[in-house]
Write a protein that holds these residues in place. Structure first.
Motif, PDB file in Angstrom:
ATOM      1  N   VAL A 411       0.861  -1.179   0.000  1.00 54.28           N
ATOM      2  CA  VAL A 411       0.000   0.000   0.000  1.00 54.28           C
ATOM      3  C   VAL A 411       0.898   1.229   0.000  1.00 54.28           C
ATOM      4  O   VAL A 411       1.685   1.438   0.929  1.00 54.28           O
ATOM      5  CB  VAL A 411      -0.939   0.021   1.224  1.00 54.28           C
ATOM      6  CG1 VAL A 411      -1.790   1.297   1.205  1.00 54.28           C
ATOM      7  CG2 VAL A 411      -1.835  -1.209   1.229  1.00 54.28           C
ATOM      8  N   LEU A 412       0.804   2.028  -1.050  1.00 56.92           N
ATOM      9  CA  LEU A 412       1.633   3.220  -1.184  1.00 56.92           C
ATOM     10  C   LEU A 412       0.836   4.449  -0.755  1.00 56.92           C
ATOM     11  O   LEU A 412      -0.299   4.623  -1.188  1.00 56.92           O
ATOM     12  CB  LEU A 412       2.092   3.392  -2.638  1.00 56.92           C
ATOM     13  CG  LEU A 412       2.955   2.258  -3.209  1.00 56.92           C
ATOM     14  CD1 LEU A 412       3.129   2.438  -4.709  1.00 56.92           C
ATOM     15  CD2 LEU A 412       4.309   2.225  -2.519  1.00 56.92           C
ATOM     16  N   PRO A 413       1.419   5.303   0.069  1.00 58.72           N
ATOM     17  CA  PRO A 413       0.715   6.511   0.491  1.00 58.72           C
ATOM     18  C   PRO A 413       0.633   7.521  -0.644  1.00 58.72           C
ATOM     19  O   PRO A 413       1.360   7.429  -1.641  1.00 58.72           O
ATOM     20  CB  PRO A 413       1.584   7.046   1.632  1.00 58.72           C
ATOM     21  CG  PRO A 413       2.952   6.549   1.308  1.00 58.72           C
ATOM     22  CD  PRO A 413       2.760   5.213   0.665  1.00 58.72           C
ATOM     23  N   GLN A 414      -0.270   8.471  -0.507  1.00 58.64           N
ATOM     24  CA  GLN A 414      -0.370   9.538  -1.499  1.00 58.64           C
ATOM     25  C   GLN A 414       0.966  10.277  -1.608  1.00 58.64           C
ATOM     26  O   GLN A 414       1.619  10.567  -0.609  1.00 58.64           O
ATOM     27  CB  GLN A 414      -1.457  10.536  -1.107  1.00 58.64           C
ATOM     28  CG  GLN A 414      -1.626  11.684  -2.085  1.00 58.64           C
ATOM     29  CD  GLN A 414      -2.633  12.704  -1.588  1.00 58.64           C
ATOM     30  OE1 GLN A 414      -3.070  12.656  -0.438  1.00 58.64           O
ATOM     31  NE2 GLN A 414      -3.013  13.626  -2.442  1.00 58.64           N
ATOM     32  N   GLY A 415       1.388  10.544  -2.835  1.00 60.74           N
ATOM     33  CA  GLY A 415       2.635  11.267  -3.051  1.00 60.74           C
ATOM     34  C   GLY A 415       3.873  10.406  -3.024  1.00 60.74           C
ATOM     35  O   GLY A 415       4.987  10.923  -3.129  1.00 60.74           O
ATOM     36  N   ALA A 416       3.708   9.087  -2.904  1.00 60.91           N
ATOM     37  CA  ALA A 416       4.873   8.197  -2.906  1.00 60.91           C
ATOM     38  C   ALA A 416       5.468   8.139  -4.312  1.00 60.91           C
ATOM     39  O   ALA A 416       4.746   8.129  -5.307  1.00 60.91           O
ATOM     40  CB  ALA A 416       4.478   6.794  -2.453  1.00 60.91           C
ATOM     41  N   MET A 417       6.797   8.098  -4.382  1.00 58.57           N
ATOM     42  CA  MET A 417       7.474   7.969  -5.669  1.00 58.57           C
ATOM     43  C   MET A 417       7.797   6.505  -5.930  1.00 58.57           C
ATOM     44  O   MET A 417       8.167   5.767  -5.015  1.00 58.57           O
ATOM     45  CB  MET A 417       8.768   8.784  -5.676  1.00 58.57           C
ATOM     46  CG  MET A 417       8.565  10.278  -5.654  1.00 58.57           C
ATOM     47  SD  MET A 417      10.149  11.173  -5.653  1.00 58.57           S
ATOM     48  CE  MET A 417      10.774  10.748  -7.291  1.00 58.57           C
ATOM     49  N   VAL A 418       7.628   6.093  -7.180  1.00 59.87           N
ATOM     50  CA  VAL A 418       8.031   4.754  -7.585  1.00 59.87           C
ATOM     51  C   VAL A 418       8.965   4.891  -8.786  1.00 59.87           C
ATOM     52  O   VAL A 418       8.833   5.818  -9.580  1.00 59.87           O
ATOM     53  CB  VAL A 418       6.837   3.843  -7.940  1.00 59.87           C
ATOM     54  CG1 VAL A 418       5.948   3.636  -6.731  1.00 59.87           C
ATOM     55  CG2 VAL A 418       6.034   4.404  -9.105  1.00 59.87           C
ATOM     56  N   MET A 419       9.918   3.973  -8.884  1.00 60.06           N
ATOM     57  CA  MET A 419      10.833   3.959 -10.016  1.00 60.06           C
ATOM     58  C   MET A 419      10.759   2.601 -10.696  1.00 60.06           C
ATOM     59  O   MET A 419      10.842   1.562 -10.035  1.00 60.06           O
ATOM     60  CB  MET A 419      12.276   4.233  -9.583  1.00 60.06           C
ATOM     61  CG  MET A 419      13.258   4.236 -10.757  1.00 60.06           C
ATOM     62  SD  MET A 419      14.977   4.287 -10.209  1.00 60.06           S
ATOM     63  CE  MET A 419      15.828   4.502 -11.785  1.00 60.06           C
ATOM     64  N   LEU A 420      10.602   2.615 -12.007  1.00 58.64           N
ATOM     65  CA  LEU A 420      10.648   1.411 -12.820  1.00 58.64           C
ATOM     66  C   LEU A 420      12.057   1.391 -13.444  1.00 58.64           C
ATOM     67  O   LEU A 420      12.309   2.114 -14.413  1.00 58.64           O
ATOM     68  CB  LEU A 420       9.567   1.455 -13.905  1.00 58.64           C
ATOM     69  CG  LEU A 420       8.174   1.918 -13.442  1.00 58.64           C
ATOM     70  CD1 LEU A 420       7.186   1.910 -14.599  1.00 58.64           C
ATOM     71  CD2 LEU A 420       7.667   1.059 -12.289  1.00 58.64           C
ATOM     72  N   PRO A 421      12.981   0.626 -12.873  1.00 59.15           N
ATOM     73  CA  PRO A 421      14.398   0.705 -13.271  1.00 59.15           C
ATOM     74  C   PRO A 421      14.665  -0.035 -14.581  1.00 59.15           C
ATOM     75  O   PRO A 421      14.954  -1.234 -14.584  1.00 59.15           O
ATOM     76  CB  PRO A 421      15.124   0.067 -12.090  1.00 59.15           C
ATOM     77  CG  PRO A 421      14.136  -0.897 -11.522  1.00 59.15           C
ATOM     78  CD  PRO A 421      12.767  -0.332 -11.786  1.00 59.15           C
ATOM     79  N   ILE A 422      14.589   0.667 -15.700  1.00 60.59           N
ATOM     80  CA  ILE A 422      14.740   0.060 -17.020  1.00 60.59           C
ATOM     81  C   ILE A 422      16.030  -0.745 -17.119  1.00 60.59           C
ATOM     82  O   ILE A 422      16.024  -1.915 -17.508  1.00 60.59           O
ATOM     83  CB  ILE A 422      14.711   1.146 -18.111  1.00 60.59           C
ATOM     84  CG1 ILE A 422      13.350   1.871 -18.121  1.00 60.59           C
ATOM     85  CG2 ILE A 422      14.982   0.545 -19.490  1.00 60.59           C
ATOM     86  CD1 ILE A 422      13.285   3.057 -19.077  1.00 60.59           C
ATOM     87  N   LEU A 423      17.151  -0.115 -16.767  1.00 62.20           N
ATOM     88  CA  LEU A 423      18.446  -0.774 -16.929  1.00 62.20           C
ATOM     89  C   LEU A 423      18.539  -2.045 -16.087  1.00 62.20           C
ATOM     90  O   LEU A 423      19.006  -3.082 -16.565  1.00 62.20           O
ATOM     91  CB  LEU A 423      19.577   0.199 -16.568  1.00 62.20           C
ATOM     92  CG  LEU A 423      21.008  -0.321 -16.706  1.00 62.20           C
ATOM     93  CD1 LEU A 423      21.252  -0.910 -18.085  1.00 62.20           C
ATOM     94  CD2 LEU A 423      22.004   0.792 -16.409  1.00 62.20           C
TER      95      LEU A 423
END
Length: 520
Positions: A411-423
């Motif tokens: 469960v991610l709070p509002q305003g949480a950043m996520v990164m999809l690490p392509i490399l």
């Protein structure tokens, strides 16, 4: 003793100022300490791991130091570039596992490594939006790539016609002309010697600049070349700013960097406005010019306004300017880095260079490549995909949650950043096998879907509804350029080549790409 009216006013003003300062101080304290600590507790409860929060800087100091140290010297000749390009993320994942987070100043960023969750983030783009953690990025380029919700939908709808395949066919002469000019320059350098060392990186940047200038502005492309120099400088200033914790409002402080970025923005906007004004006057005079990106964009915009019945349904001149800046920045950067890493790889793997050349000569002989023939180049397409896998233009995709959101079991709070690490995803041995960090174009011999088993694990151009609108443009240009290079030259690494990929917005060769070019 009774207070005078003036004394009462002064007392009230003092109280108001004191309350305001206390409120501001509390807001700052909440931003740099209380809110991050609350988020830290939340993330740990979700089973995520990361370093303890350090006030204000988070992991930024260590991240910047490791990046600086990594870039201080070349790496050994290998296609496992993550330890040099993103050393901190590699160390962090090795320490905490795939379910971890990194402190970007006072904000945590969660790394998402599950293909199904990556697909969900891409598809639910209204829920996971592009973060604006550093507003200075707006000075580099905005446009459809940065907008959200209705504005994104409107711009995407208006711009789409510029990238239809039939429109790309109309741009083939511009691709050909730019490639011929670059090859003519190379032949002039090599002529008489048979072979010589040549740093191809500046010329490949020049090629992609020339292509996007011609295809974006047609006959006005010479005016566009100045924009590239300015946009490249703007990007360098922006990258430097990312290595520091961004303080809200700092962009308004008249530092040397801020003043220069403002000056570049003003010059670029003014120049593009001049080109647009001339084109609009020509259209009003009955002239039609819809075989370049600007012409197609303006025509599509007018159609949208006519169909919907009002200017508010179309794009403003300011919107068009931002889209032109984005054409320039995204179009030039993506293709040039794809080409340079493909040439470096083929310099090292001569068997694949020979296979690609054999295919090109079989399809085109010594004739100029055409659109239909480019689509039949299976070996070259495999090579380009593998180049994009090992050397993706972008190292990752960032998003933030607009509301409390459940992603998988987290469960991610509002305003949480996520990164999809392509490399990291592109070289994950659990996905691609034990040879994940090796150059093996054969893995794409039956296409992307077969290579990825239908999972969201290969996304050099992003994914979902917001996948890069210019990916076909970039691939057609890259195929055209590589086909013509293979027709005229063979090439190998120069002894002076230093393997040093690094991220300067896109993944670039830090010390250039000196190759030994042989005229065929």
């Amino acid at each position: 003793m009774a207070w005078t009216e003036m004394e009462v006013i002064y007392i009230l003003l003092g109280v108001c100022v004191s309350v305001g300062l206390l409120a501001y101080a509390w807001g700052v304290l909440d931003w740099v300490w209380f809110k991050p600590k609350k988020l830290e507790k939340w993330l740990k409860q979700q089973g995520l791991k990361g370093n303890p929060y350090r006030i204000l800087s988070g992991d930024m100091k260590e991240l910047a130091k490791m990046t600086t140290d990594a870039l201080s010297k070349p790496m050994t000749l290998s296609d496992n570039i993550a330890p040099r390009v993103i050393p901190y993320y590699v160390q962090h994942v090795n320490k905490y596992g795939k379910s971890c987070y990194v402190w970007m100043g006072p904000r945590p960023m969660v790394l998402i490594r599950d293909p199904e969750l990556i697909k969900e983030v891409f598809n639910k783009h209204y829920q996971y939006q592009k973060p604006v953690t550093n507003p200075l990025g707006r000075k580099v380029a905005r446009g459809v790539a940065t907008y959200e919700k209705d504005k994104w939908a409107k711009h995407r709808r208006i711009i789409n016609p510029a990238f239809y395949l039939e429109k790309l066919k109309l741009m083939q002469p511009a691709f050909l002309l730019s490639c011929c000019e670059m090859l003519g320059k190379w032949e002039g350098i090599v002529s008489g010697k048979g072979s010589c060392e040549l740093d191809v990186w500046p010329d490949l940047q020049g090629l992609s600049c020339d292509v996007i200038s011609r295809t974006a502005f047609g006959s006005s492309y010479e005016e566009g070349k100045r924009f590239f120099e300015l946009q490249r400088e703007q990007a360098m200033h922006f990258i430097e700013s990312l290595r520091q914790v961004y303080v809200p409002g700092w962009r308004f402080v008249p530092t040397k960097r801020n003043r220069r970025m403002n000056a570049i923005e003003n010059e670029v906007n003014s120049s593009i406005r001049g080109i647009i004004d001339k084109r609009m006057k020509a259209m009003q005079g009955g002239e039609t010019n819809n075989d370049d990106l600007l012409g197609i964009l303006l025509e599509s915009n007018l159609q949208e306004i006519r169909q919907k019945g009002g200017k508010e349904f179309g794009m403003s001149i300011e919107d068009v300017i931002e889209e032109c800046k984005l054409f320039y920045f995204a179009g030039q950067e993506t293709t040039s880095v794809m080409l340079v890493w493909t040439m470096i790889l083929l310099s090292r793997f001569q068997d694949w260079q020979a296979r690609a050349r054999e295919e090109v000569l079989q399809v085109f002989g010594d004739q100029e490549p055409d659109f239909e023939g480019l689509n039949s180049l299976k070996v070259l397409t495999m090579i380009l995909y593998e180049s994009l896998r090992l050397y993706p233009p972008l190292i990752g995709v960032d998003r933030w949650t607009v509301e409390e959101t459940k992603l998988g079991e987290t469960v991610l709070p509002q305003g949480a950043m996520v990164m999809l690490p392509i490399l990291l995803m592109h070289v994950d041995s659990e996905i691609w096998g034990e040879d994940a960090k090796e150059f093996k174009p054969d893995r794409f011999r039956e296409g992307i879907m077969k290579a990825t088993k239908g999972k969201q694990v290969f996304f050099p151009f992003g994914g979902g509804p917001r996948i890069c609108i210019g990916q076909n443009f970039a691939l057609v240009e890259a195929k055209m350029a590589m086909a013509m290079i293979l027709q005229h030259f063979s090439f190998e690494l120069s002894p002076s080549y230093a393997h040093a990929p690094y991220s300067m917005v896109t993944t670039q060769p830090q010390y250039g790409a000196p190759l030994i070019m042989h005229k065929l």
